[in-house]
Design a protein around this motif. Structure first.
Motif, PDB file in Angstrom:
ATOM      1  N   GLU A  46     -13.725   0.048   6.006  1.00 31.83           N
ATOM      2  CA  GLU A  46     -13.714  -0.745   7.243  1.00 31.83           C
ATOM      3  C   GLU A  46     -13.902   0.123   8.483  1.00 31.83           C
ATOM      4  OE1 GLU A  46      -9.993  -2.660   6.815  1.00 31.83           O
ATOM      5  OE2 GLU A  46     -10.723  -4.077   5.316  1.00 31.83           O
ATOM      6  N   THR A 100      -6.442  -4.412  -6.284  1.00 31.56           N
ATOM      7  CA  THR A 100      -7.852  -4.765  -6.416  1.00 31.56           C
ATOM      8  C   THR A 100      -8.044  -6.064  -7.187  1.00 31.56           C
ATOM      9  OG1 THR A 100      -7.909  -3.245  -8.299  1.00 31.56           O
ATOM     10  CG2 THR A 100      -8.737  -2.427  -6.184  1.00 31.56           C
ATOM     11  N   ASP A 150       0.862  -1.172   0.000  1.00 37.35           N
ATOM     12  CA  ASP A 150       0.000   0.000   0.000  1.00 37.35           C
ATOM     13  C   ASP A 150       0.903   1.227   0.000  1.00 37.35           C
ATOM     14  OD1 ASP A 150      -2.297   1.509   0.016  1.00 37.35           O
ATOM     15  OD2 ASP A 150      -3.185   0.500   1.745  1.00 37.35           O
ATOM     16  N   HIS A 174     -12.358  -1.028  -3.643  1.00 39.28           N
ATOM     17  CA  HIS A 174     -11.410  -0.884  -2.534  1.00 39.28           C
ATOM     18  C   HIS A 174     -11.126   0.589  -2.319  1.00 39.28           C
ATOM     19  CE1 HIS A 174      -7.960  -2.503  -0.097  1.00 39.28           C
ATOM     20  NE2 HIS A 174      -7.520  -1.267  -0.306  1.00 39.28           N
ATOM     21  N   GLY A 178     -11.350  -2.022   1.940  1.00 39.78           N
ATOM     22  CA  GLY A 178     -10.415  -0.910   2.100  1.00 39.78           C
ATOM     23  C   GLY A 178     -10.548  -0.291   3.475  1.00 39.78           C
ATOM     24  N   ARG A 179      -9.465   0.312   3.953  1.00 36.35           N
ATOM     25  CA  ARG A 179      -9.441   0.775   5.346  1.00 36.35           C
ATOM     26  C   ARG A 179     -10.478   1.854   5.637  1.00 36.35           C
ATOM     27  NH1 ARG A 179      -3.486   3.513   5.620  1.00 36.35           N
ATOM     28  NH2 ARG A 179      -2.956   1.530   4.619  1.00 36.35           N
ATOM     29  N   ILE A 180     -10.793   2.715   4.656  1.00 38.91           N
ATOM     30  CA  ILE A 180     -11.804   3.741   4.898  1.00 38.91           C
ATOM     31  C   ILE A 180     -13.178   3.102   5.034  1.00 38.91           C
ATOM     32  CG2 ILE A 180     -12.994   5.710   3.867  1.00 38.91           C
ATOM     33  CD1 ILE A 180     -10.340   6.654   2.773  1.00 38.91           C
ATOM     34  N   GLY A 214      -9.315  -7.805   7.805  1.00 38.04           N
ATOM     35  CA  GLY A 214      -9.407  -6.671   6.925  1.00 38.04           C
ATOM     36  C   GLY A 214      -8.963  -6.935   5.503  1.00 38.04           C
ATOM     37  N   SER A 215      -9.208  -5.909   4.673  1.00 40.16           N
ATOM     38  CA  SER A 215      -8.968  -6.054   3.241  1.00 40.16           C
ATOM     39  C   SER A 215      -7.492  -6.073   2.890  1.00 40.16           C
ATOM     40  CB  SER A 215      -9.673  -4.928   2.495  1.00 40.16           C
ATOM     41  OG  SER A 215      -9.326  -3.680   3.043  1.00 40.16           O
ATOM     42  N   GLY A 216      -6.633  -5.494   3.741  1.00 40.80           N
ATOM     43  CA  GLY A 216      -5.204  -5.594   3.471  1.00 40.80           C
ATOM     44  C   GLY A 216      -4.746  -7.035   3.456  1.00 40.80           C
ATOM     45  N   GLY A 276      -9.230   2.960   0.160  1.00 43.93           N
ATOM     46  CA  GLY A 276      -8.269   3.102   1.244  1.00 43.93           C
ATOM     47  C   GLY A 276      -7.480   4.373   1.032  1.00 43.93           C
ATOM     48  N   THR A 277      -6.175   4.228   0.796  1.00 43.90           N
ATOM     49  CA  THR A 277      -5.389   5.405   0.454  1.00 43.90           C
ATOM     50  C   THR A 277      -5.698   5.875  -0.958  1.00 43.90           C
ATOM     51  OG1 THR A 277      -3.563   3.974  -0.243  1.00 43.90           O
ATOM     52  CG2 THR A 277      -3.523   4.771   2.024  1.00 43.90           C
TER      53      THR A 277
END
Length: 447
Positions: free
Chosen positions: A383, A273, A136, A293, A379-381, A424-426, A295-296
């Motif tokens: 999640e 992705t 990432d 996805h 993605g972290r956002i 998580g998605s990571g 995230g960043t």
């Protein structure tokens, strides 16, 4: 049922002898499962075997995939013959080679309708391993998986994707070699020429387990390869990065070949992705779907008819850079009003519901274009506020369905990533990257 013999030796060459894993030929991973065997062997059921000598490793992949699907309970040779369309003699030759290479083993006996009990066979998961790495923009996550896809080791570390190629390569190599070292193995024996297949039986090629030495009572790891997943755009077929959004200095960098030289094993490079989508498909997510996805950055992995869709230039899925607002905020790609820029801008303002609505608008465009079965989010956002994003995207898709008269496309958080999705998605991306190495061994053409 018509049965085929799979060539003079019954299609029985073991994966270690005729499934050649390279660093960039074939179906993305450089694995030649036969001579261009199309599609996948498993997932929705094995396809019929073939009788051309050049495709005998396709038959081996059919058998391996059924062994993996059967799990610890195993499957009999007769069932393998019935499921693949191969003759019992061909299946016997294939399974004999797989047993000799340590990829298959007896799993006991099962009662039959007549005659003596049938011997059942199972896959030996520890006979081969692959590493998956998610790069990432600010974090590295690496996992070590066995042939079943079970995670047997993992590492995470901070990462600055903009720190330069040498710093990133060193960080990746350290994580990969650390995972190998923890399990008593270490990749060695680099391919003679980057982009060329590894010779069968060489370190990094399937079948290496037969020559693996025991270390501390454990079998030495057999390095099948390393899958790298990171933000795009990039050229999956050549393993070359393009102008990674926000990091234009990576443009043209041959990441696959550089890592293959350093690690001495085959390397696959794909978008994060796509890796996640592959992992979901291998894990049983059927039909056609989009994995979004956030995230960043923001991207999409597309699975159409059960296979990852990359397009002829492997550039499909740049979902985050569709323009929704011509005079919108500047995006890292250089354009204005991209879905990614609008979503991240809303999140930065603390307007998560607005970000979800924007994501839903982009998803509605995708549904209208591809007529997919479902939308999966990660993605972290996402999640950080899963209910908000699922609700926001669903509302937009339901509004579209009311206008068109279609059935609303379902939306949910993507499953997977180990421990029933709780990591998580990571983790999902990293495990999918490992599957890009394993997939061709089991007959998938979209790895």
């Amino acid at each position: 049922m018509n049965r085929t013999n799979g060539g003079p030796d019954g299609g029985g060459a073991a994966a270690g002898r005729d499934a050649v894993v390279g660093t960039g030929t074939g179906a993305g991973t450089g694995a030649t499962i036969g001579a261009g065997a199309a599609g996948r062997a498993g997932g929705n059921g094995a396809t019929a075997g073939v009788n051309l000598l050049g495709l005998r490793s396709h038959n081996t992949a059919l058998v391996l995939d059924l062994l993996r699907t059967a799990g610890a309970e195993g499957i009999s040779r007769l069932e393998l013959a019935e499921r693949t369309g191969l003759t019992p003699q061909a299946v016997s030759k294939i399974t004999a080679r797989l047993r000799a290479d340590g990829l298959a083993a007896d799993a006991g006996r099962r009662a039959s309708t007549g005659g003596k009990p049938r011997t059942v066979l199972r896959l030996v998961p520890e006979a081969g391993h692959a590493v998956g790495v998610h790069l990432d923009r600010d974090e590295l996550r690496a996992v070590l998986v066995d042939l079943d896809g079970t995670v047997v080791g993992e590492r995470t570390a901070p990462l600055d994707l903009g720190a330069g190629a040498e710093a990133v390569l060193t960080r990746v190599a350290g994580a990969v070699e650390g995972l190998w070292g923890e399990r008593g193995g270490k990749p060695r024996g680099a391919p003679a020429e980057p982009g060329r297949p590894v010779e069968p039986g060489a370190p990094g090629a399937p079948g290496a387990p037969r020559g693996g030495a025991a270390v501390g009572g454990r079998r030495r790891l057999s390095p099948l390869g390393v899958g790298i997943a990171l933000p795009g755009p990039l050229d999956h077929a050549r393993g070359v990065l393009h102008r990674v959004t926000g990091f234009p200095e990576w443009d043209g960098f041959p990441l696959r070949d550089a890592l293959a030289r350093r690690l001495g094993v085959p390397v696959v490079v794909d978008k994060d992705t796509n890796a996640a989508a592959l992992g979901l498909a291998v894990g049983g997510e059927g039909g056609s779907f989009a994995y979004l996805h956030l995230g960043t950055g923001l991207g999409a992995g597309l699975v159409i008819g059960g296979s990852v869709h990359r397009g002829p230039r492997t550039g499909a899925g740049e979902f985050g850079h569709q323009v929704l607002q011509l005079d919108g905020p500047r995006c890292g790609c250089g354009d204005r009003g991209c879905v990614e820029a609008l979503c991240l801008d809303a999140v930065a303002r603390g307007e998560t519901s607005e970000a979800a609505r924007v994501l839903g608008t982009g998803a509605a465009n995708l549904v209208g274009l591809l007529d997919i079965d479902r939308v999966l989010l990660g993605g972290r956002i996402v999640e950080a506020a899963p209910e908000t994003f699922v609700r926001g995207v669903r509302e937009v898709l339901e509004a579209r369905a009311r206008r068109t008269g279609d059935t609303p496309v379902p939306v949910r958080i993507a499953s997977g990533g180990g421990e029933e999705g709780r990591r998580g998605s990571g983790q999902l991306v990293a495990e999918g990257a490992a599957q890009s190495v394993l997939a061709p061994l089991f007959g998938r053409g979209d790895g």
